[in-house]
Write a protein that holds these residues in place. Structure first.
Motif, mmCIF file in Angstrom:
data_model
loop_
_atom_site.group_PDB
_atom_site.id
_atom_site.type_symbol
_atom_site.label_atom_id
_atom_site.label_comp_id
_atom_site.label_asym_id
_atom_site.label_seq_id
_atom_site.Cartn_x
_atom_site.Cartn_y
_atom_site.Cartn_z
ATOM 1 N N ILE A 268 0.846 -1.186 0.000
ATOM 2 C CA ILE A 268 0.000 0.000 0.000
ATOM 3 C C ILE A 268 0.886 1.242 0.000
ATOM 4 C CG2 ILE A 268 -1.869 1.222 1.175
ATOM 5 C CD1 ILE A 268 -2.561 -1.654 0.177
ATOM 6 N N MET A 269 0.951 1.881 -1.176
ATOM 7 C CA MET A 269 1.720 3.113 -1.334
ATOM 8 C C MET A 269 0.891 4.096 -2.140
ATOM 9 S SD MET A 269 5.566 1.707 -2.195
ATOM 10 C CE MET A 269 5.140 0.338 -3.267
ATOM 11 N N PRO A 270 1.128 5.389 -1.943
ATOM 12 C CA PRO A 270 0.394 6.371 -2.748
ATOM 13 C C PRO A 270 0.807 6.271 -4.218
ATOM 14 C CG PRO A 270 2.058 7.447 -1.390
ATOM 15 C CD PRO A 270 2.044 6.001 -1.003
ATOM 16 N N GLY A 271 -0.091 6.619 -5.086
ATOM 17 C CA GLY A 271 0.202 6.493 -6.521
ATOM 18 C C GLY A 271 0.125 5.041 -6.924
ATOM 19 N N SER B 271 1.451 -3.197 6.451
ATOM 20 C CA SER B 271 0.808 -2.989 7.747
ATOM 21 C C SER B 271 -0.644 -3.442 7.699
ATOM 22 C CB SER B 271 0.838 -1.502 8.115
ATOM 23 O OG SER B 271 2.142 -1.030 8.194
ATOM 24 N N TYR B 272 -1.156 -3.655 6.506
ATOM 25 C CA TYR B 272 -2.577 -3.894 6.326
ATOM 26 C C TYR B 272 -2.883 -5.213 5.628
ATOM 27 C CZ TYR B 272 -2.313 1.086 7.178
ATOM 28 O OH TYR B 272 -2.023 2.297 7.717
ATOM 29 N N GLY B 273 -2.166 -6.262 5.959
ATOM 30 C CA GLY B 273 -2.386 -7.553 5.312
ATOM 31 C C GLY B 273 -3.779 -8.088 5.594
ATOM 32 N N ASN B 274 -4.397 -8.620 4.579
ATOM 33 C CA ASN B 274 -5.708 -9.235 4.755
ATOM 34 C C ASN B 274 -5.887 -10.344 3.727
ATOM 35 O OD1 ASN B 274 -6.623 -8.067 2.287
ATOM 36 N ND2 ASN B 274 -7.162 -6.190 3.338
ATOM 37 N N LYS C 129 4.688 -5.240 8.838
ATOM 38 C CA LYS C 129 5.604 -4.176 9.245
ATOM 39 C C LYS C 129 5.455 -4.007 10.744
ATOM 40 C CE LYS C 129 5.292 -1.100 5.253
ATOM 41 N NZ LYS C 129 4.936 0.272 4.899
ATOM 42 N N PRO C 130 6.421 -3.556 11.435
ATOM 43 C CA PRO C 130 7.788 -3.344 10.997
ATOM 44 C C PRO C 130 8.543 -4.664 10.912
ATOM 45 C CG PRO C 130 7.637 -2.841 13.321
ATOM 46 C CD PRO C 130 6.250 -3.189 12.848
ATOM 47 N N LEU C 131 9.602 -4.669 10.135
ATOM 48 C CA LEU C 131 10.438 -5.854 10.009
ATOM 49 C C LEU C 131 11.093 -6.149 11.350
ATOM 50 C CD1 LEU C 131 11.592 -7.936 7.993
ATOM 51 C CD2 LEU C 131 13.525 -6.383 7.660
ATOM 52 N N SER C 132 11.103 -7.406 11.714
ATOM 53 C CA SER C 132 11.790 -7.849 12.929
ATOM 54 C C SER C 132 12.801 -8.922 12.540
ATOM 55 C CB SER C 132 10.795 -8.420 13.939
ATOM 56 O OG SER C 132 10.256 -9.640 13.446
ATOM 57 N N VAL C 133 13.697 -9.227 13.439
ATOM 58 C CA VAL C 133 14.684 -10.281 13.175
ATOM 59 C C VAL C 133 13.962 -11.606 12.942
ATOM 60 C CG1 VAL C 133 16.606 -11.586 14.147
ATOM 61 C CG2 VAL C 133 16.519 -9.108 14.429
#
Length: 138
Positions: A66-69, A97-100, A119-123
């Motif tokens: 999910i990104m603008p544009g 952040s919005y997985g469905n 998100k956020p990425l973790s180890v």
């Protein structure tokens, strides 16, 4: 374990991208980690990497959906139109952040997708992603 040559993060969120880069550097899993903040920037980057010896095409792409544009799905469509799925060995992990369920269903049509991670990425998430890579790292 052998390091990946190159991981590319495609994410419009600069804070999240920086955090992801730090996780990647601390984990020491790739020789290079690059960031693109939009789909057009990423496509230009991949075009350059596919035609130049100066930049290695990514082994792994962490792709925000999910990104603008243009969205991550637009990126995937263009990636396939350019035949990178056939000419390159990169694998892609969707990063959102919005997985469905709708996202998961859409992602199933792309065979380069190895998963969807929050998100956020973790180890721990990074280790899970790398365990799904079918080449080089393992």
């Amino acid at each position: 374990m052998r390091k990946l040559d190159h991981i590319l993060i495609i994410d419009d969120d600069q804070v999240n991208s920086l955090f992801s880069q730090i996780i990647l550097e601390d984990a020491d899993v790739a020789e290079t980690a690059s960031v693109c903040y939009s789909v057009p920037e990423a496509l230009d980057f991949l075009q350059s990497a596919s035609t130049s010896h100066d930049t290695v095409f990514p082994d792994l792409i962490l792709l925000d959906l999910i990104m603008p544009g243009l969205s991550g799905f637009d990126f995937l469509d263009r990636y396939y139109q350019l035949d990178y799925n056939k000419t390159q060995e990169a694998q892609i992990c969707a990063f959102t952040s919005y997985g469905n369920e709708e996202h998961l269903e859409k992602l199933r049509k792309y065979d380069v997708i190895i998963g969807l991670t929050p998100k956020p990425l973790s180890v721990l998430n990074l280790q899970n992603i790398l365990s799904k890579c079918t080449y080089k790292y393992l």
